[in-house]
Design a protein around this motif. Structure first.
Motif, PDB file in Angstrom:
ATOM      1  N   THR A   1       0.857  -1.325   0.076  1.00 29.90           N
ATOM      2  CA  THR A   1       0.115   0.056   0.054  1.00 29.90           C
ATOM      3  C   THR A   1       0.683   1.294   0.085  1.00 29.90           C
ATOM      4  N   SER A   2       0.560   2.122  -0.703  1.00 31.20           N
ATOM      5  CA  SER A   2       1.397   3.509  -0.840  1.00 31.20           C
ATOM      6  C   SER A   2       0.565   4.764  -1.285  1.00 31.20           C
ATOM      7  N   GLU A   3       1.214   5.720  -0.736  1.00 31.48           N
ATOM      8  CA  GLU A   3       0.494   7.039  -1.198  1.00 31.48           C
ATOM      9  C   GLU A   3       0.908   7.323  -2.465  1.00 31.48           C
ATOM     10  N   VAL A   4       0.228   7.823  -3.202  1.00 32.50           N
ATOM     11  CA  VAL A   4       0.096   8.298  -4.544  1.00 32.50           C
ATOM     12  C   VAL A   4       0.374   9.756  -4.874  1.00 32.50           C
ATOM     13  N   PHE A   5       1.455   9.903  -5.677  1.00 36.06           N
ATOM     14  CA  PHE A   5       1.776  11.533  -5.908  1.00 36.06           C
ATOM     15  C   PHE A   5       1.756  11.796  -7.282  1.00 36.06           C
ATOM     16  N   ILE A   6       1.775  13.308  -7.528  1.00 35.16           N
ATOM     17  CA  ILE A   6       2.194  13.812  -8.867  1.00 35.16           C
ATOM     18  C   ILE A   6       3.423  14.009  -8.716  1.00 35.16           C
ATOM     19  N   PHE A   7       4.149  13.716  -9.959  1.00 33.33           N
ATOM     20  CA  PHE A   7       5.492  14.117 -10.117  1.00 33.33           C
ATOM     21  C   PHE A   7       5.725  15.306 -11.144  1.00 33.33           C
ATOM     22  N   LEU A   8       6.418  16.320 -11.178  1.00 30.24           N
ATOM     23  CA  LEU A   8       6.678  17.252 -11.929  1.00 30.24           C
ATOM     24  C   LEU A   8       8.129  17.151 -12.494  1.00 30.24           C
ATOM     25  N   SER A   9       8.507  17.147 -13.712  1.00 34.16           N
ATOM     26  CA  SER A   9       9.758  17.262 -14.233  1.00 34.16           C
ATOM     27  C   SER A   9      10.404  18.623 -13.881  1.00 34.16           C
ATOM     28  N   LYS A  10      11.665  18.408 -13.566  1.00 34.98           N
ATOM     29  CA  LYS A  10      12.157  19.700 -13.327  1.00 34.98           C
ATOM     30  C   LYS A  10      12.552  20.609 -14.419  1.00 34.98           C
ATOM     31  N   LYS A  11      12.479  19.675 -15.846  1.00 39.89           N
ATOM     32  CA  LYS A  11      12.617  20.509 -17.055  1.00 39.89           C
ATOM     33  C   LYS A  11      11.532  21.051 -17.474  1.00 39.89           C
ATOM     34  N   SER A  12      10.270  20.898 -17.106  1.00 39.36           N
ATOM     35  CA  SER A  12       8.858  21.134 -17.596  1.00 39.36           C
ATOM     36  C   SER A  12       8.906  22.830 -17.228  1.00 39.36           C
ATOM     37  N   PRO A  13       8.305  23.515 -18.017  1.00 42.39           N
ATOM     38  CA  PRO A  13       8.112  24.997 -17.859  1.00 42.39           C
ATOM     39  C   PRO A  13       7.143  25.005 -16.695  1.00 42.39           C
ATOM     40  N   TRP A  14       6.449  24.163 -16.307  1.00 44.90           N
ATOM     41  CA  TRP A  14       5.521  24.064 -15.381  1.00 44.90           C
ATOM     42  C   TRP A  14       6.275  24.158 -13.935  1.00 44.90           C
ATOM     43  N   ALA A  15       7.365  23.848 -14.021  1.00 42.47           N
ATOM     44  CA  ALA A  15       8.126  23.540 -12.788  1.00 42.47           C
ATOM     45  C   ALA A  15       8.219  24.852 -11.858  1.00 42.47           C
ATOM     46  N   LYS A  16       8.253  25.983 -12.511  1.00 42.67           N
ATOM     47  CA  LYS A  16       8.274  27.279 -12.018  1.00 42.67           C
ATOM     48  C   LYS A  16       6.855  27.376 -11.184  1.00 42.67           C
ATOM     49  N   ASP A  17       5.787  26.640 -11.565  1.00 46.03           N
ATOM     50  CA  ASP A  17       4.310  26.963 -10.934  1.00 46.03           C
ATOM     51  C   ASP A  17       4.238  25.725  -9.912  1.00 46.03           C
ATOM     52  N   ALA A  18       5.304  25.301  -9.275  1.00 44.44           N
ATOM     53  CA  ALA A  18       5.064  23.853  -8.428  1.00 44.44           C
ATOM     54  C   ALA A  18       4.226  24.444  -7.381  1.00 44.44           C
ATOM     55  N   ALA A  19       4.386  25.620  -6.769  1.00 39.56           N
ATOM     56  CA  ALA A  19       3.656  26.155  -5.679  1.00 39.56           C
ATOM     57  C   ALA A  19       2.272  26.341  -5.835  1.00 39.56           C
ATOM     58  N   LEU A  20       1.985  26.946  -7.034  1.00 43.48           N
ATOM     59  CA  LEU A  20       0.765  27.015  -7.399  1.00 43.48           C
ATOM     60  C   LEU A  20      -0.063  25.562  -7.678  1.00 43.48           C
ATOM     61  N   LEU A  21       0.565  24.641  -8.184  1.00 42.05           N
ATOM     62  CA  LEU A  21       0.123  23.379  -8.441  1.00 42.05           C
ATOM     63  C   LEU A  21      -0.096  22.626  -7.038  1.00 42.05           C
ATOM     64  N   ARG A  22       0.659  22.869  -6.295  1.00 41.47           N
ATOM     65  CA  ARG A  22       0.530  22.317  -4.781  1.00 41.47           C
ATOM     66  C   ARG A  22      -0.764  22.767  -4.148  1.00 41.47           C
ATOM     67  N   LYS A  23      -0.812  24.054  -4.300  1.00 40.16           N
ATOM     68  CA  LYS A  23      -2.057  24.862  -3.560  1.00 40.16           C
ATOM     69  C   LYS A  23      -3.512  24.478  -4.405  1.00 40.16           C
ATOM     70  N   THR A  24      -3.415  24.104  -5.769  1.00 39.22           N
ATOM     71  CA  THR A  24      -4.678  23.873  -6.220  1.00 39.22           C
ATOM     72  C   THR A  24      -5.016  22.491  -5.855  1.00 39.22           C
ATOM     73  N   LEU A  25      -3.689  21.309  -5.719  1.00 39.19           N
ATOM     74  CA  LEU A  25      -4.197  20.144  -5.382  1.00 39.19           C
ATOM     75  C   LEU A  25      -4.591  20.219  -3.837  1.00 39.19           C
ATOM     76  N   GLN A  26      -4.411  20.838  -2.928  1.00 38.46           N
ATOM     77  CA  GLN A  26      -4.738  21.222  -1.707  1.00 38.46           C
ATOM     78  C   GLN A  26      -5.990  21.375  -1.507  1.00 38.46           C
ATOM     79  N   ASP A  27      -6.360  22.450  -2.632  1.00 42.10           N
ATOM     80  CA  ASP A  27      -7.952  23.121  -2.512  1.00 42.10           C
ATOM     81  C   ASP A  27      -8.732  22.055  -3.098  1.00 42.10           C
ATOM     82  N   MET A  28      -8.342  21.172  -4.012  1.00 45.84           N
ATOM     83  CA  MET A  28      -9.327  20.169  -4.909  1.00 45.84           C
ATOM     84  C   MET A  28      -9.594  19.160  -3.657  1.00 45.84           C
ATOM     85  N   LYS A  29      -8.505  18.640  -2.795  1.00 40.36           N
ATOM     86  CA  LYS A  29      -8.507  17.775  -1.680  1.00 40.36           C
ATOM     87  C   LYS A  29      -9.823  18.642  -0.585  1.00 40.36           C
TER      88      LYS A  29
END
Length: 188
Positions: free
Chosen positions: A148-176
């Motif tokens: 049994t394992s917790e399941v995560f979203i992983f973001l490539s450090k090479k992705s243009p979205w990497a700079k928005d990781a904090a926003l993605l984290r916040k969005t995920l928290q809001d969705m929860k």
């Protein structure tokens, strides 16, 4: 930016695509020291359990890993199911087949043909696939999970979205918080 879905790509190839910057994120991976170092890891969004699947009528007692001794297993290339299980496989010298390509499309027919004793799958994902392919009732998960394992979203450090990781984290928290994730997983 707009997201494009990549489906039916072997698990190991997805991680290579992340390494190369061809893929921005993977939804649904387990955490490991290597992954935490190579990628940006968001908070877990669900817990997943991985069970042995067998053809209907070929169920066996599975209360502890030792009950799997002498049984052959196949899994998707690049899939691992926790340190305890991986150590058991090595120490028991269990026959393991790592299969590339469309994992479920390959594993379930191989299991039906008797080429191994069991495969390891997440029931939420596997049962959905079996239903979509009109194979319900032909295969069953054994009641006890291997891992049994917790399941995560992983973001490539090479992705243009990497700079928005904090926003993605916040969005995920809001969705929860607002129940969106629970409702989406229930529908799945």
């Amino acid at each position: 930016m707009r997201a494009n879905w990549v489906k039916d790509v072997p698990w190991a190839r997805l991680w290579t695509m992340m390494d190369d910057g061809e893929l921005d994120l993977i939804v649904g991976g387990a955490s490991s020291a290597e992954r935490r170092e190579k990628y940006l890891q968001l908070e877990p969004f669900m817990t997943s359990s991985y069970h042995p699947y067998v053809p209907w009528g070929k169920q066996f007692k599975f209360e502890k890993l030792e009950d799997l001794r002498g049984k052959s297993v196949a899994r998707g290339l690049g899939s691992k199911y926790g340190d305890e299980y991986e150590t058991f496989l090595k120490e028991s010298n269990a026959p393991v087949q790592d299969i590339g390509g469309g994992v479920k499309e390959n594993l379930f027919p191989m299991l039906a043909a008797g080429r191994m004793d069991y495969i390891v799958q997440d029931p939420m994902d596997a049962n959905y696939w079996l239903k979509q392919n009109k194979l319900e009732g032909l295969f069953v998960p054994l009641p006890r999970p291997i891992w049994t394992s917790e399941v995560f979203i992983f973001l490539s450090k090479k992705s243009p979205w990497a700079k928005d990781a904090a926003l993605l984290r916040k969005t995920l928290q809001d969705m929860k918080k607002d129940g969106f994730l629970v409702n989406a997983l229930t529908r799945y």
